[in-house]
Each structure stands twice: as C-alpha cells, then as structure tokens.
Scaffold this motif. Sequence first.
Motif, mmCIF file in Angstrom:
data_model
loop_
_atom_site.group_PDB
_atom_site.id
_atom_site.type_symbol
_atom_site.label_atom_id
_atom_site.label_comp_id
_atom_site.label_asym_id
_atom_site.label_seq_id
_atom_site.Cartn_x
_atom_site.Cartn_y
_atom_site.Cartn_z
ATOM 1 N N ASP A 157 31.338 -32.724 -32.951
ATOM 2 C CA ASP A 157 30.450 -31.666 -32.450
ATOM 3 C C ASP A 157 30.964 -31.294 -31.065
ATOM 4 O O ASP A 157 30.791 -32.038 -30.096
ATOM 5 N N ASP A 158 31.629 -30.124 -30.990
ATOM 6 C CA ASP A 158 32.332 -29.766 -29.758
ATOM 7 C C ASP A 158 31.375 -29.234 -28.693
ATOM 8 O O ASP A 158 31.176 -28.037 -28.557
ATOM 9 N N GLU A 159 30.808 -30.164 -27.960
ATOM 10 C CA GLU A 159 29.996 -29.822 -26.788
ATOM 11 C C GLU A 159 30.086 -31.020 -25.862
ATOM 12 O O GLU A 159 30.224 -32.159 -26.323
ATOM 13 N N ASP A 216 33.001 -36.879 -24.771
ATOM 14 C CA ASP A 216 33.568 -35.802 -23.953
ATOM 15 C C ASP A 216 34.134 -34.680 -24.822
ATOM 16 O O ASP A 216 35.347 -34.476 -24.906
ATOM 17 N N ARG A 217 33.241 -33.925 -25.459
ATOM 18 C CA ARG A 217 33.612 -32.796 -26.320
ATOM 19 C C ARG A 217 34.481 -33.247 -27.502
ATOM 20 O O ARG A 217 35.691 -32.988 -27.535
ATOM 21 N N PRO A 218 33.890 -33.869 -28.500
ATOM 22 C CA PRO A 218 34.677 -34.269 -29.674
ATOM 23 C C PRO A 218 35.085 -33.043 -30.488
ATOM 24 O O PRO A 218 34.238 -32.349 -31.017
ATOM 25 N N HIS A 224 30.141 -27.388 -35.330
ATOM 26 C CA HIS A 224 31.188 -28.069 -36.076
ATOM 27 C C HIS A 224 32.567 -27.583 -35.646
ATOM 28 O O HIS A 224 32.890 -26.408 -35.795
ATOM 29 N N GLU A 225 33.392 -28.510 -35.169
ATOM 30 C CA GLU A 225 34.790 -28.165 -34.917
ATOM 31 C C GLU A 225 35.529 -28.042 -36.244
ATOM 32 O O GLU A 225 36.268 -27.092 -36.456
ATOM 33 N N GLY A 226 35.342 -29.019 -37.121
ATOM 34 C CA GLY A 226 36.020 -29.002 -38.414
ATOM 35 C C GLY A 226 35.598 -30.220 -39.200
ATOM 36 O O GLY A 226 34.674 -30.938 -38.818
#
Length: 699
Positions: free
Chosen positions: A393-395, A498-500, A374-376
Amino acid sequence: MTERPRLLPLLGQAGHSGRDSMTCLYRCGNACDHPVPNKSDNPYLGDVVNAEMSRRGVVRAGAVGALVLGLGGTAAATASPAAAAEVAPAMPGTLKKGKAGPLTFKAIPPNRLDNLIVPNGYDSAVVMRWGDPVLPGAPGLDVTKQTAKRQSAQFGYNNDFVGVLPLRGDRRALLVVNHEYTNEELMFPGFTSLEALTVDQVEVAMAAHGLSVVELERVDGTGQWQPVRGRHLPYNRRITALATSFAFTGPAAGSAWLRTAADPKGTTAIGTLNNCSGGVTPWGTVLSGEENFNQYFVGGDGAPEALKPKLARYGISTTARVPAGSRRWERAQERFDLAKHPHEAHRFGWIVEVDPFDPESRPRKHTALGRLKHEGANVIVAKNGKVVAYMGDDERFDYLYKFVSDKKYLPGDSAYARRHNLTLLESGTLYVAKVTGDSPAGEIDGSGKLPSDGAFDGTGTWIKLVSGNRSYVPGMTAADVLTFTRLAGDAVLATKMDRPEDVQPSLRTGKVYAAMTNNSNRGVGTNPGPDEANPRNANKHGHIFELVEQGGDNTAESFTWSLPIVCGDPADPSTYFAGYDKAAVSPISCPDNVAFDSAGNLWISTDGNALGANDGLFATAIEGSERGHLKQFLTVPYGAETCGPFITGDDRSVFAAVQHPGEITGASLEKPASTWPDGDFAKPAVVVTWRLDGGPVGS
Ligand code: FEO
Ligand code: CA
Ligand code: CA
C-alpha cells in the motif's frame, strides 16, 4: 552507449524527494503535502496485542474449518478454449530451476541527459509510445485533433506496469501495459488550467488511463520487439477509465459499500484508474493495482458524516468541495462527485485482473485482495499449490499485505485448468504484516547506523484480517475489512512502513522483495520514529525489504526479514549494500518497482532519484558472493521515472516503461522540458533493451 546529450531547459520546482512538484501534483495529488492519512495509534512494538490477535485468529480459524469451493466461478472468469490454447506454459509464478549467473554489463554512470542510456554492448528502441495506434485502423497521435474516440483506440498516457506474455512460441508476445495517470499540461495545446478543459478533453484524459494490450513480434531473431501492424489484431485492446465495464468478485461484491445509483447491485464498475504496477499470473493473466484513486474525486465535504473518516483514511479531502489538484472528472461524469455519489470512491482501489488472451473477457476487480492504494500484486504458487499474492500500500506509514487463495493452482494449459485458475483470486485469506526487529530499540537511532548484531533484521507475523466471508477484525464485517482494509490494518496494529511499493517473490527461492520508496516524514514532528525495518529518519532514499517465509512456505503465518539494501550514495555511511564493497556499487535512490531475471537477479527501478540524477534501472545478484553488487543498467530521459521493468523468460530482452518524461514545472506541450523520444515533445513510452551479440542479460 547511444548518448545524444541535449541542452536542458531551466525549468522546474523541487517537489518531494527528487521529484518535480508537477509530478507530485499529477501523479499522486500532492500526497506528500497532505497530512499522513494513517492517524492510527499503532505502537511499533505492539507485540503483546499482536500475539493476542494471532491467538484469536488461530482459534477462529479452527472453528471455521476448511472452506472447499467448487470450480464454478463467475461468468466473467470464463476463457474460450481457443484463448487458453494460446497460453505458453512458461508463465511466471512457479519456482524456476537453474543456476544464477553473474551480471556482466558494465554499470552506466548517473547523468541528467534527455535520452535513454544503456550499457555498452546493448541497444534500445521504443516499442510503443503515447498515441501510437493500438486498435486496427486507429489514427496516430495528432495533439491538435485528439478526441476521446481517438485516444480510446491509441496507446494511453504514462505507462507504468509492463508485462510481456509469450504467444505462439518465442516470436510473438502480448504486451500488457498500465497507463497510470495523465498530465494535461503536457498533453493539450494551449493548456491553461484543468478547469478550462472542455468536457471532451476531460474524456480524452479518462480514455488515456487504463491498460493497453498490444501484440508484439520479435525483430530479426534478436532481443528487440515491435508491435505487429495490420488489420487483424485480435488481441489488441484498450481498457479505459471512461467506458470499460468491470465485474466485482469476492466477499465484498454486491455489498452495500459498493452500491451506487448507477449500479444498485454493487456488482459492476465502470473503468479503472491510476493503475500503477502489477504482475503476470502463472495462468497467463495480468494483475493491476489501482493506486492514488483519491485525487479523482470532489465533494468529500458533502459526503455523509459517518463516511468521512473512512474517506479521509484513503487521502480523500472531507473539508474542501474541490481539493487542490483535483482532476475535475465530475465535469464529465457526475459519479466523481462524492456529495452526490458517496460510494463511488469505494469502487476504486482494488486489484484488477485482465485476461489478455481473451479479448472479449470482462476484466474483474477482486475484493478478496482488499482495498488500498494498491501498487500492484505479484503471485507465486506455494508448495501446497495455493497461490499467494504479495501487495504493498504505497503511502507513508502504510502496510504490507498478502493474500492466500482457498483453491489450489492447476498446472497445465488446458481450458479446464485455465477456467479453474481464473477463479483463484476470488476467495481466500487476506493478511497484513506485523514486523519486529531483533536488536534493542535503543540501537536504532534513525541515522541508518547498523545495530551491534550487524543487520537490520528480525521476525514478523502475518495477521489474518479476513478469510472467505469471515472477518477476524473485531467490529468489522468481511465486507468492511475488504472495503476499508487500511482501517482493518490499523485495528490489528500492523507495522507502518516507508511507502511499500512493488512486492515480488523470487520464483527461484520463494523469498519476497519489497521496495520501500522513501518516507520524508519518518521520525519528523509527531510522526512515528525509526524502527529496525524502517531505520532512517526523514528517509529520502528508501530501502529494500527481504522477507523469508517460515519453512519456505509462502502460505506460512510467520517470517524472518532483513534489509539487504539501504539506498543512497554509497559514500553516505547510512547506506548498506549487503556488505558488498561500496566502491563497486552504483548510487541508487527511491526504489519503486522490482523484478527478477530467470537467473534470480533482482532488478530495481527508481522513482524520484533524490541524488539529483535521472531515474534508472539497476540490477544485483541477491544470493551468493555477489549479493549487494548493485549496478545501474539504464537511465531514463530528463524528468522521467523508470517503471516496468520486465525481463523476458529467455533473459534476452529488458522492457521498461519511461513514465512522465519532461514532467517539470513550467513545461508545456509547446515548451517541453524533454523532447524524448521523437525530438518534438515528450511522450511516455515503453522501451526494450537487448544485447547486441544476442546473449542473455546477466549470465
Ligand atoms: Fe504509482 Fe506507488 O507509484
Ligand atoms: Ca538486527
Ligand atoms: Ca510506481
């Protein structure tokens, strides 16, 4: 401009994008050096299957009917009436009225200075830095005397999310900050290796993670803020990875996946870690995203075989006993060894809610919002009163999500309303995004060239994953879906982005903006190629994704979208700034966190500037003729990333977090690559910037 140019040391080793390899190691465990965790075979145009899933979702929803819950939440959700009375009514989350004003500041140029640079006519100051006292009586930072006890009372390391919540009118506020990760090489004198740290030093690192709550006061009626000092600081609080107790809420709380030897009921977790970005809710709490939790675990090779694919999908090594770069926390607490405690990893990767107005309250991990990196999470109150949280989802090649509450938001700041609102994130529906372009696939060639209709744009659907206790993913229970949300997204053929990172709705328009930071693997090797929503191969500079919900209803299950900004050097033909004259636009690379001022301007901070200059904070109008006129507002010191940002409701103060200054390979505490902010060695810090004439930014 308050520039103090400094000589930069000749250190460093390129990591991915513009990041130094030291940041890659400590911040995300060298995620980019590992294979992409998403091995799912999602075709990017799986519309037939998608339509089928949507149809089934509708049928099942009809069968379930409306789920009506009472007001009784968990005990952890209960705020004291006194605390509720402190909450100012002007919290974010509801649509704001007003007229957007132009951004009047003059853009600052790219630079490599070891300082914080702001536009002419503005000033800036450090608000809180690593080691500053948070709890009354806490000692200041002395790196030769640091202990877990001292660190547990001081401001943590590597500040990321920044929230500023009004307290008693406009002269006091609560600063709430995430401390994402530590860099032991820059924290401990004489550092040699993570293995050589003492157990007490490991515990210092654990205590330097988490969150801080700090009461602030306005300085002389200006836009500057400083911490309140004294012996009576009832709100000041440290939440750590070391010792703070969290309650699980929602459908996966108590499930078998969350049970461990230390918590056989699966209802209580110790600590939060790798808290990246977050959001302030309309009811005056803070949400925080647990991101790269994978790097804190060892022993994945010894985990049960059946669990290994699930661990691997979250980037946890299942072949090495001690993966390279592991933080070695199992030396202090055995639970970080998955060979002995295979479920402990499931207790991280959640959205955490903290009530800063009730310092006695127990923070919660909301399983209804799913488990990912989780980014936020950022919340808006929809037209029908339900609250909607948007999440990334930062990936590389992972997904965009949204949560819609079952219950409706109660306006006002009564104790009753607040008690009710504190339960809103405990039950609802979780969706993942399926995105489709409207141009022929052949026109998306990976170069960034616009298709013949002149826009990267299209439509999309929110695919229902789970609603309350009911799963919509074949073969997965609700607890399965919420604990292994990435696998649920794979199963329904969500769109690989692309990395949200940060995803935030504009409270003026209800439109949603998501930062796609970059994706060096897009179209490379056997990885998925470009699509209209992620149109560049080996995407170094990232882009901004704009989502407009059907009918302006944030609870809708379909949307349209476009890319208003495709980042990079404006001279690069693959960039796009909503059609604005590129000669007037600042170069930008690797957008990460987004925010809005009250006029609705979009603020973007960057992480890993692949154009070679320091990271910074940018702003642009996002409606009207100035849409795309992006200007650089500040730059952070050498080696740092710009986090936060947060613009106060009166637009007079711009807060930002300076994360990992001087994080350059070869640097150490004794040989710093940055000496910001105090001239001795690098310290992550939260800064505030304000206009010297007292006026608002951007109007
Ligand atoms: Fe902590 Fe996604 O950056
Ligand atoms: Ca198009
Ligand atoms: Ca970030």
